[in-house]
Write an enzyme that holds these catalytic residues in place. Structure first.
Site, mmCIF file in Angstrom:
data_model
loop_
_atom_site.group_PDB
_atom_site.id
_atom_site.type_symbol
_atom_site.label_atom_id
_atom_site.label_comp_id
_atom_site.label_asym_id
_atom_site.label_seq_id
_atom_site.Cartn_x
_atom_site.Cartn_y
_atom_site.Cartn_z
ATOM 1 N N LYS A 176 0.896 -1.174 0.000
ATOM 2 C CA LYS A 176 0.000 0.000 0.000
ATOM 3 C C LYS A 176 0.929 1.218 0.000
ATOM 4 C CE LYS A 176 -2.920 3.263 1.467
ATOM 5 N NZ LYS A 176 -1.962 4.377 1.206
ATOM 6 N N GLU A 223 10.475 16.203 14.794
ATOM 7 C CA GLU A 223 11.128 16.042 13.497
ATOM 8 C C GLU A 223 10.717 17.217 12.604
ATOM 9 O OE1 GLU A 223 10.023 12.232 11.906
ATOM 10 O OE2 GLU A 223 11.996 11.906 11.046
#
Ligand code: SIN
Length: 482
Positions: free
Chosen positions: A177, A384
């Protein structure tokens, strides 16, 4: 569709058949916001059909001799390599990275196929000295079974080949996917795999904008024996939980918060080159990008000035522009996050030395930025960034550097720059990370194990370790020997 997207399929792949659907979703160029293709928006039933196909194909693929599997993988490597330019253009169109980087990613992605084609032939078991005279002990390696892979947008080819090549080399079948941001590269490499002779059902691709429904099927179906995922720690945690009921084996490549430590005794030129490569690759959108640049007080000002100077040579432009070295961010959420981290840092005393604002090239472009006087408690040092922003923290002693570097729940990549060999060993051993670059800003390659510790994930990809992730060890006790 345009000349770049028309060369490769825009349909999903189940059991060797290209599948369309009534519902579709849009794939757009992040540099312009323009739609470049539509792909089928498949759902839970389609995911189950893909697992059916992978389960049906598994016995024959597992029984195919490793050498024959290797020959198919080698053909796949050759076809990808021959299509480097078309694949790079496609990648730049849907992901945004500069063309030169996209060409590099095609080669990087292909390198996993070449490596695992060879390594699959070396899935050796062992003979074990016996404990009982009438018995002999051996182990054999067997493919784990059907694998599900959920892959990210930032490396739309390499993060697929790193998983698929190792799975196929081991004798597993797979359902992928891909990210809804970058399904076209996934479909392109899948087509080349079919052309290379990968049998129907061995490699399936489910395109979907409904990641939750498809993810639910992939994680709950007991026939799927392993899940491999690259993406955020938040989603990794969810998938980990969902896999618990069927006790799947897991490889999780999750978020990072990479420290890059520059000591006073570093070679300044080397440290700048390494920082530029680590920080600004893919506009800062890699899990291994330097997120906290931790610089010793004695070199802090010289390093900052040299970094600002190097950053001024970067060229912000759509990736298809041959001069581009910084392309767009992937989407509006990513751009918003970068802006909010910068404004939070500035409000807490950080100083912008260059950049620090959206770029006039378009909605998703951000200026390459250097921020100094960052402290470890600021959001920009804890989250991040995933954007072209270098955030510089000052430190005094080696012990401080190690403490700051390890003060995070993450542990993927870390970097250090020093000319002192004793310090190299001390610091590399003390850093809580799965990978350490010493005087190097980019180290990923097919022969080295990639992966993290702490909340950066489980398992390794690439290298001999990467093959092992797709194999089970079976112990055979041979008795009755007189
Ligand atoms: C990643 O950002 O997830 C992968 C980076 C790499 O392979 O170097």
């Amino acid at each position: 569709m345009n000349a770049i997207t028309s060369k490769f399929p825009t349909a999903a792949l189940i059991d060797g058949t290209w599948v369309t659907a009534q519902k579709s979703f849009s794939v757009s160029d992040p540099a312009t916001g323009e739609e470049i293709a539509r792909v089928p928006d498949l759902g839970a039933d389609d995911a189950r059909r893909a697992i059916d196909a992978a389960a049906k194909a598994f016995p024959a693929w597992a029984a195919t001799p490793a050498k024959a599997r290797a020959q198919i993988l080698e053909r796949w490597f050759d076809l990808i390599t021959a299509e480097t330019e078309a694949l790079a253009q496609l990648m730049t169109a849907e992901q945004g990275k500069p063309l030169a980087e996209a060409r590099g990613e095609v080669a990087y992605g292909a390198s996993f196929i070449e490596w695992f084609a060879e390594e699959g032939k070396r899935a050796y078991g062992r003979t074990i000295p016996t404990t009982v005279a009438s018995r002999r002990y051996i182990t054999i390696k067997q493919p784990i079974g059907v694998v599900a892979a959920i892959t990210p947008w930032n490396f739309p080819i390499a993060m697929i080949t790193r998983k698929v090549a190792s799975a196929l080399a081991a004798g597993c079948t797979i359902v992928v996917k891909p990210s809804e941001e970058t399904p076209l590269c996934a479909l392109a490499v899948a087509k080349l795999a079919m052309d290379a002779g990968v049998p129907p059902g061995v490699f399936n691709v489910i395109t979907s904008a409904d990641a939750a429904s498809v993810g639910n099927v992939l994680t709950s179906d007991p026939r799927v024996r392993k899940l491999t995922f690259t993406g955020s720690t938040e989603i990794g945690r969810l998938l980990y939980r969902q896999c618990a009921d069927t006790i799947k084996k897991l490889t999780l490549e999750l978020g990072g918060n990479a420290p890059l430590i520059v000591f006073d005794d570093a070679d300044l030129k080397q440290a700048i080159a390494g920082t530029m490569a680590s920080k600004y690759r893919n506009a800062g959108q890699t899990c291994v990008c330097a997120n906290r640049i931790i610089v010793q007080a004695g070199i802090y000002e010289r390093f900052t000035a040299a970094l600002v100077d190097a950053v001024s040579s970067l060229h912000v432009a759509p990736g298809r522009d041959p001069r581009s070295t910084i392309g767009p961010l992937i989407n509006a959420d990513a751009a918003k996050k970068v802006e909010s981290l910068i404004s939070d840092a500035v409000s807490h005393g950080a100083k912008i030395r260059t950049g620090g604002a959206p770029d006039t090239q378009g909605a998703l472009f951000y200026q390459p930025t250097v921020v100094t006087e960052v402290t470890p408690d600021m959001k920009i040092a804890q989250e991040e960034i995933f954007g072209p922003v270098a955030s510089l923290i000052r430190f005094e002693t080696e012990a401080d550097a190690i403490r700051i570097a390890n003060d995070t729940p993450f542990g993927l990549a870390a970097y250090l720059f020093t000319q002192n060999i004793g310090r190299v060993w001390r610091v590399a051993e003390a850093l809580e990370s799965g990978m350490v670059g010493v005087n190097e800003g980019v180290f990923s390659n097919e022969v080295a194990p990639f992966g993290g510790v702490k909340q950066s994930g489980l398992g390794r990809e690439g290298a001999a370790e990467g093959l092992e992730e797709y194999l089970e060890t079976k112990f055979i006790c041979l008795g009755g020997i007189s």
